[in-house]
Design a protein around this motif. Sequence first.
Motif, mmCIF file in Angstrom:
data_model
loop_
_atom_site.group_PDB
_atom_site.id
_atom_site.type_symbol
_atom_site.label_atom_id
_atom_site.label_comp_id
_atom_site.label_asym_id
_atom_site.label_seq_id
_atom_site.Cartn_x
_atom_site.Cartn_y
_atom_site.Cartn_z
ATOM 1 N N HIS A 45 0.838 -1.200 0.000
ATOM 2 C CA HIS A 45 0.000 0.000 0.000
ATOM 3 C C HIS A 45 0.875 1.252 0.000
ATOM 4 C CE1 HIS A 45 -3.360 2.626 0.676
ATOM 5 N NE2 HIS A 45 -2.892 3.025 1.853
ATOM 6 N N ALA A 46 1.992 1.210 0.728
ATOM 7 C CA ALA A 46 2.905 2.353 0.748
ATOM 8 C C ALA A 46 3.465 2.617 -0.651
ATOM 9 C CB ALA A 46 4.040 2.098 1.736
ATOM 10 N N PRO A 60 -3.004 20.325 1.740
ATOM 11 C CA PRO A 60 -1.977 21.218 2.304
ATOM 12 C C PRO A 60 -0.605 20.543 2.295
ATOM 13 C CG PRO A 60 -3.307 20.248 4.048
ATOM 14 C CD PRO A 60 -3.964 19.862 2.752
ATOM 15 N N GLY A 61 0.429 21.358 2.216
ATOM 16 C CA GLY A 61 1.794 20.845 2.194
ATOM 17 C C GLY A 61 2.565 21.352 0.994
ATOM 18 N N ASP A 62 3.865 21.059 0.954
ATOM 19 C CA ASP A 62 4.734 21.557 -0.113
ATOM 20 C C ASP A 62 5.180 20.477 -1.088
ATOM 21 O OD1 ASP A 62 4.814 24.248 0.833
ATOM 22 O OD2 ASP A 62 6.230 23.624 2.389
ATOM 23 N N LEU A 63 5.220 19.213 -0.646
ATOM 24 C CA LEU A 63 5.807 18.150 -1.444
ATOM 25 C C LEU A 63 4.829 17.005 -1.648
ATOM 26 C CD1 LEU A 63 9.264 17.911 0.402
ATOM 27 C CD2 LEU A 63 8.731 19.280 -1.622
ATOM 28 N N SER A 64 4.918 16.336 -2.807
ATOM 29 C CA SER A 64 4.151 15.108 -3.009
ATOM 30 C C SER A 64 4.730 14.019 -2.124
ATOM 31 C CB SER A 64 4.224 14.682 -4.481
ATOM 32 O OG SER A 64 5.550 14.250 -4.797
ATOM 33 N N HIS A 65 4.010 12.885 -2.014
ATOM 34 C CA HIS A 65 4.530 11.778 -1.206
ATOM 35 C C HIS A 65 5.894 11.324 -1.715
ATOM 36 C CE1 HIS A 65 0.926 11.254 1.204
ATOM 37 N NE2 HIS A 65 0.183 11.216 0.112
ATOM 38 N N ALA A 66 6.031 11.206 -3.041
ATOM 39 C CA ALA A 66 7.293 10.759 -3.620
ATOM 40 C C ALA A 66 8.404 11.770 -3.363
ATOM 41 C CB ALA A 66 7.139 10.522 -5.121
ATOM 42 N N GLN A 67 8.085 13.062 -3.470
ATOM 43 C CA GLN A 67 9.087 14.087 -3.212
ATOM 44 C C GLN A 67 9.479 14.124 -1.739
ATOM 45 O OE1 GLN A 67 7.047 17.517 -4.833
ATOM 46 N NE2 GLN A 67 8.375 17.554 -6.633
ATOM 47 N N ALA A 68 8.503 13.932 -0.863
ATOM 48 C CA ALA A 68 8.807 13.931 0.573
ATOM 49 C C ALA A 68 9.743 12.781 0.926
ATOM 50 C CB ALA A 68 7.515 13.840 1.382
ATOM 51 N N LEU A 69 9.457 11.577 0.388
ATOM 52 C CA LEU A 69 10.330 10.438 0.657
ATOM 53 C C LEU A 69 11.697 10.666 0.027
ATOM 54 C CD1 LEU A 69 10.770 7.618 1.827
ATOM 55 C CD2 LEU A 69 9.941 6.666 -0.340
ATOM 56 N N SER A 70 11.728 11.197 -1.192
ATOM 57 C CA SER A 70 13.003 11.451 -1.863
ATOM 58 C C SER A 70 13.812 12.500 -1.121
ATOM 59 C CB SER A 70 12.769 11.902 -3.312
ATOM 60 O OG SER A 70 12.202 10.866 -4.077
ATOM 61 N N ALA A 71 13.135 13.542 -0.627
ATOM 62 C CA ALA A 71 13.841 14.565 0.154
ATOM 63 C C ALA A 71 14.392 13.965 1.439
ATOM 64 C CB ALA A 71 12.904 15.724 0.463
ATOM 65 N N ALA A 72 13.585 13.103 2.091
ATOM 66 C CA ALA A 72 14.059 12.444 3.311
ATOM 67 C C ALA A 72 15.224 11.514 3.006
ATOM 68 C CB ALA A 72 12.915 11.670 3.964
ATOM 69 N N LEU A 73 15.101 10.748 1.912
ATOM 70 C CA LEU A 73 16.170 9.823 1.541
ATOM 71 C C LEU A 73 17.421 10.560 1.093
ATOM 72 C CD1 LEU A 73 14.250 6.991 -0.363
ATOM 73 C CD2 LEU A 73 15.433 6.809 1.832
ATOM 74 N N SER A 74 17.246 11.729 0.486
ATOM 75 C CA SER A 74 18.425 12.488 0.079
ATOM 76 C C SER A 74 19.193 12.961 1.305
ATOM 77 C CB SER A 74 18.027 13.682 -0.794
ATOM 78 O OG SER A 74 17.350 14.664 -0.047
ATOM 79 N N GLY A 294 6.802 15.890 7.209
ATOM 80 C CA GLY A 294 5.790 16.837 7.661
ATOM 81 C C GLY A 294 5.413 17.869 6.608
ATOM 82 N N ALA A 295 6.244 17.955 5.532
ATOM 83 C CA ALA A 295 5.959 18.899 4.443
ATOM 84 C C ALA A 295 5.150 18.255 3.320
ATOM 85 C CB ALA A 295 7.266 19.445 3.877
ATOM 86 N N ALA A 296 4.728 16.997 3.486
ATOM 87 C CA ALA A 296 4.016 16.283 2.424
ATOM 88 C C ALA A 296 2.627 16.864 2.191
ATOM 89 C CB ALA A 296 3.901 14.801 2.773
ATOM 90 N N ARG A 303 -1.117 7.927 6.082
ATOM 91 C CA ARG A 303 -0.605 7.664 4.735
ATOM 92 C C ARG A 303 0.866 8.064 4.628
ATOM 93 N NH1 ARG A 303 -4.839 9.890 0.930
ATOM 94 N NH2 ARG A 303 -5.977 8.061 1.680
ATOM 95 N N GLU A 304 1.202 9.219 5.179
ATOM 96 C CA GLU A 304 2.604 9.648 5.117
ATOM 97 C C GLU A 304 3.481 8.809 6.035
ATOM 98 O OE1 GLU A 304 5.720 11.506 3.473
ATOM 99 O OE2 GLU A 304 3.609 11.565 2.851
ATOM 100 N N GLY A 305 2.922 8.350 7.154
ATOM 101 C CA GLY A 305 3.675 7.450 8.024
ATOM 102 C C GLY A 305 4.045 6.161 7.321
ATOM 103 N N LEU A 306 3.142 5.643 6.493
ATOM 104 C CA LEU A 306 3.410 4.419 5.738
ATOM 105 C C LEU A 306 4.508 4.637 4.706
ATOM 106 C CD1 LEU A 306 -0.262 3.184 5.211
ATOM 107 C CD2 LEU A 306 1.472 2.129 6.679
#
Length: 456
Positions: A45-46, A60-74, A294-296, A303-306
């Motif tokens: 599901h994630a 609300p937020g600045d980044l898509s789920h993929a961008q948020a994960l990519s930013a975190a992973l970066s 938190g910016a997602a 959903r963002e936790g997953l």
Amino acid sequence: MDQLAQALQALSGFLWGTPLIVLLVGGGIFFTCYSRFQLFRYFPHAIAILKGQFDDKDDPGDLSHAQALSAALSGTLGMGNIAGVALAIGLGGPGAVFWMWMTAIVGISTKFFTCTLAVMYRGKDSLGNVQGGPMYVIREGLGARWHWLAAMFAAAGLIGTLPVVQINQLTQVVRDVVFIPSGLVDPASPGAFNLMFGIFAAAVVGSVIFGGIKRVGYVAVRLVPMMVIVYMAMTLMVLALHLPELPGYLVMIVREAFTAESVAGGFVGVLTIGVMRGAFSNEAGIGTEAMSHGAAKTTEPVREGLVAMMGPVIDTLIVCTCTALVILVTGVWQSGGADGVSLTASAFAEVLPGQIGAWAIAFIVMIFASSTMFTFWYYGAKCLGFLIGAERQHYYRYFYVLLVVLGAVAPLEAVFGLIDSAYALMAIPSMTVAFMLSPKVMAAAKTYFANLSARR
């Protein structure tokens, strides 16, 4: 400078004692058991969330789920995967890798709880913009009487998100692999090169971070998948040449996690090094990951936790493991060197022809370090904005760019001691608020999973 390095290492050793190990590892075990291990069922599901199936541009937020994960992973996919693993093995032996694994496994649940809370308790900064992160979770979730704990996290975050480790190791590998072999730098006096390279790197970093978090998300979502694919291709190429030896080294990692007596103070020392380097690598429970997620753009915290819980799997269980095995199968770890990225570069140079391996790892380090430096300023700026007002947080970018230069000329021991100490101080408030608000997360998760089952 040597005295400063020794002082920072002593502080790091004090902070990363048994209480903090129990807080991070024991906390992850608690979250895993409290969620009844059900989070592991929702990785498919994630992945669907990451593909954009649940994105809504009006959320609300600045980044898509993929961008948020990519930013975190970066932020997490960087020196922890290359220099951190090498340092762990150099100081703690192969057994330290096992404790990095354990930190990642329990960190899956930790990231779910901390990043769900980061969206659930988003707050507004002094400019009225919605923000996420442990300091806002503490303020919004626990109330004004806990403001001191939020301020503690933000103050430590100003230090913990500095780019000194990344630029230090990038400078080292470019100098040792490219410029010294070419005769362009005297190995006995590399100071001038370090300074000039630091100034150049600061200019590159500045050109990205002054564009704001949306530019960082844009760059990260393109850089991160590419760097993971290239690095994994390199490591798999090396491991394929040593395929019959891999089972033996995997057994060695597990065995020496419990039997190591001659390194790092025995079992406790190896465990501490493994957890410290694992936390530096995947950041589960440290709090930086919560600021990114938190910016997602979402109205659904669970959903963002997953999405966030995929970070430790990619970062530590996959990428760090591949780095560790390359270092072990090539035998360079037995040389006694614990100088971080150069040890990893030596491992690749052992098996790839000529200077291809060393040059390739220099390129990978450049991408890994750059992606982290592009991300971490955002965390530090948010911390400064929380402390003195969002209208002043842009000043952090100038301080950050200056520290790129200083990190390039500082000794390795000093930069790791500084960041490790700050991470310890960030973990205390981050994990504390996650414990206190964990019932809120479980209530939201129960509702979300029930609705998800009803839709199927």
